[in-house]
Design a protein around this motif. Sequence first.
Motif, PDB file in Angstrom:
ATOM      1  N   GLY A   1      -5.073  12.019   3.448  1.00  0.00           N
ATOM      2  CA  GLY A   1      -6.464  12.629   2.139  1.00  0.00           C
ATOM      3  C   GLY A   1      -7.271  11.047   1.504  1.00  0.00           C
ATOM      4  O   GLY A   1      -8.017  11.145   1.157  1.00  0.00           O
ATOM      5  N   HIS A   2      -5.873  10.441   1.837  1.00  0.00           N
ATOM      6  CA  HIS A   2      -6.568   9.069   0.973  1.00  0.00           C
ATOM      7  C   HIS A   2      -5.956   7.887   1.640  1.00  0.00           C
ATOM      8  O   HIS A   2      -6.932   6.814   1.041  1.00  0.00           O
ATOM      9  CB  HIS A   2      -5.174   8.770  -0.502  1.00  0.00           C
ATOM     10  CG  HIS A   2      -5.000  10.216  -1.230  1.00  0.00           C
ATOM     11  ND1 HIS A   2      -6.401  10.061  -2.563  1.00  0.00           N
ATOM     12  CD2 HIS A   2      -4.656  11.113  -0.879  1.00  0.00           C
ATOM     13  CE1 HIS A   2      -6.429  11.024  -3.264  1.00  0.00           C
ATOM     14  NE2 HIS A   2      -4.980  11.537  -2.410  1.00  0.00           N
ATOM     15  N   GLY A   3      -6.017   8.189   2.456  1.00  0.00           N
ATOM     16  CA  GLY A   3      -5.802   6.307   3.175  1.00  0.00           C
ATOM     17  C   GLY A   3      -4.605   6.807   2.582  1.00  0.00           C
ATOM     18  O   GLY A   3      -3.422   5.965   2.813  1.00  0.00           O
ATOM     19  N   LEU A   4      -5.045   4.600   3.148  1.00  0.00           N
ATOM     20  CA  LEU A   4      -3.877   3.209   2.415  1.00  0.00           C
ATOM     21  C   LEU A   4      -4.165   3.023   0.818  1.00  0.00           C
ATOM     22  O   LEU A   4      -5.986   2.649   1.061  1.00  0.00           O
ATOM     23  CB  LEU A   4      -3.577   2.768   3.368  1.00  0.00           C
ATOM     24  CG  LEU A   4      -2.765   2.572   4.267  1.00  0.00           C
ATOM     25  CD1 LEU A   4      -3.104   3.224   5.501  1.00  0.00           C
ATOM     26  CD2 LEU A   4      -2.272   1.976   4.456  1.00  0.00           C
TER      27      LEU A   4
ATOM     28  N   TYR B   1       0.838  -1.346  -0.026  1.00  0.00           N
ATOM     29  CA  TYR B   1       0.370   0.229   0.094  1.00  0.00           C
ATOM     30  C   TYR B   1       1.002   1.206  -0.137  1.00  0.00           C
ATOM     31  O   TYR B   1       2.144   1.045   0.334  1.00  0.00           O
ATOM     32  CB  TYR B   1      -1.059   0.198   1.095  1.00  0.00           C
ATOM     33  CG  TYR B   1      -1.816  -1.178   1.309  1.00  0.00           C
ATOM     34  CD1 TYR B   1      -1.518  -2.283   2.087  1.00  0.00           C
ATOM     35  CD2 TYR B   1      -3.026  -0.875   0.788  1.00  0.00           C
ATOM     36  CE1 TYR B   1      -2.644  -3.444   2.147  1.00  0.00           C
ATOM     37  CE2 TYR B   1      -4.224  -1.765   1.186  1.00  0.00           C
ATOM     38  CZ  TYR B   1      -3.748  -2.480   1.748  1.00  0.00           C
ATOM     39  OH  TYR B   1      -4.992  -3.702   1.799  1.00  0.00           O
TER      40      TYR B   1
ATOM     41  N   GLN C   1       0.767   5.387   1.095  1.00  0.00           N
ATOM     42  CA  GLN C   1      -0.300   6.572   2.174  1.00  0.00           C
ATOM     43  C   GLN C   1      -0.386   7.506   1.697  1.00  0.00           C
ATOM     44  O   GLN C   1       0.962   8.098   2.301  1.00  0.00           O
ATOM     45  CB  GLN C   1      -0.052   6.352   3.675  1.00  0.00           C
ATOM     46  CG  GLN C   1      -1.089   7.106   5.088  1.00  0.00           C
ATOM     47  CD  GLN C   1      -0.598   6.280   5.752  1.00  0.00           C
ATOM     48  OE1 GLN C   1       0.517   6.062   6.338  1.00  0.00           O
ATOM     49  NE2 GLN C   1      -1.864   6.591   6.538  1.00  0.00           N
TER      50      GLN C   1
ATOM     51  N   PHE D   1       3.363   0.505   3.023  1.00  0.00           N
ATOM     52  CA  PHE D   1       3.492   0.210   4.178  1.00  0.00           C
ATOM     53  C   PHE D   1       2.834  -1.537   3.120  1.00  0.00           C
ATOM     54  O   PHE D   1       2.521  -2.223   2.410  1.00  0.00           O
ATOM     55  CB  PHE D   1       2.207  -0.026   4.981  1.00  0.00           C
ATOM     56  CG  PHE D   1       2.196   1.031   5.648  1.00  0.00           C
ATOM     57  CD1 PHE D   1       1.849   2.261   5.504  1.00  0.00           C
ATOM     58  CD2 PHE D   1       2.815   0.762   7.220  1.00  0.00           C
ATOM     59  CE1 PHE D   1       2.120   3.442   6.776  1.00  0.00           C
ATOM     60  CE2 PHE D   1       2.654   1.994   8.224  1.00  0.00           C
ATOM     61  CZ  PHE D   1       2.596   3.445   7.721  1.00  0.00           C
TER      62      PHE D   1
ATOM     63  N   LEU E   1      -4.073   0.408  -1.846  1.00  0.00           N
ATOM     64  CA  LEU E   1      -3.174  -1.254  -2.935  1.00  0.00           C
ATOM     65  C   LEU E   1      -3.162  -0.786  -3.808  1.00  0.00           C
ATOM     66  O   LEU E   1      -3.240  -0.316  -5.032  1.00  0.00           O
ATOM     67  CB  LEU E   1      -4.552  -1.980  -2.720  1.00  0.00           C
ATOM     68  CG  LEU E   1      -4.055  -3.280  -3.377  1.00  0.00           C
ATOM     69  CD1 LEU E   1      -2.439  -4.187  -2.118  1.00  0.00           C
ATOM     70  CD2 LEU E   1      -5.129  -4.438  -3.704  1.00  0.00           C
TER      71      LEU E   1
END
Lengths: 116, 113
Positions: free
Chosen positions: A40-43, A35, A37, A90, A45
């Motif tokens: 504003g976009h989170g994680l 992922y 990060q 991540f 894939l």
Amino acid sequence: DAGITQSPRHKVTETGTPVTLRCHQTENHRYMYWYRQDPGHGLRLIHYSYGVKDTDKGEVSDGYSVSRSKTEDFLLTLESATSSQTSVYFCAISSRGVYNGTDTQYFGPGTRLTVL
Amino acid sequence: GNSVTQMEGPVTLSEEAFLTINCTYTATGYPSLFWYVQYPGEGLQLLLKATKADDKGSNKGFEATYRKETTSFHLEKGSVQVSDSAVYFCALRWNNAGNMLTFGGGTRLMVKP
């Protein structure tokens, strides 16, 4: 804690250079994920793997490739890094897919990549 | 497609205050829902999960109920502590191959003494 390590933990590189990030697990889990990060976009894939030599694209796969030659290692490669790939990366693992029942994804500590 | 929407932060609370972080989702089928927490400098950790409608996930004083009728999974805690300061992510798992997650944008919680 799940045995997941990522290397390097921090990297600064220049635009146009190749970069490889490594994820290593000691849990013998089948599924592995990369992922990114961003604020504003989170994680999101990038790619995932469902077994040795079995990989597939995620939501934001352009500019990235992956390889998995062993159960324990999942490599993410930026063939020619760009500034838009500056992010925190991540790795995650899980032991089962959804058809085998529900399960949890465990995350590594992350790699902070800066592309100048 | 699948998506998760969280309230934007930061959320700043005093210690012992009540916490609610809203999460709504859009998905086909019946996804499983999760809350993950990320402490400073660390990766994400699973906080709680719910796999079907009306299930309540709970852990460490946090809880969230899977509401199919409102497509929501709001996170609550009755009395927050300074140590709860972190970024919280709501996520859904697609009910297809790959065990893949879609995350919301994250909500930063800051708890002041």
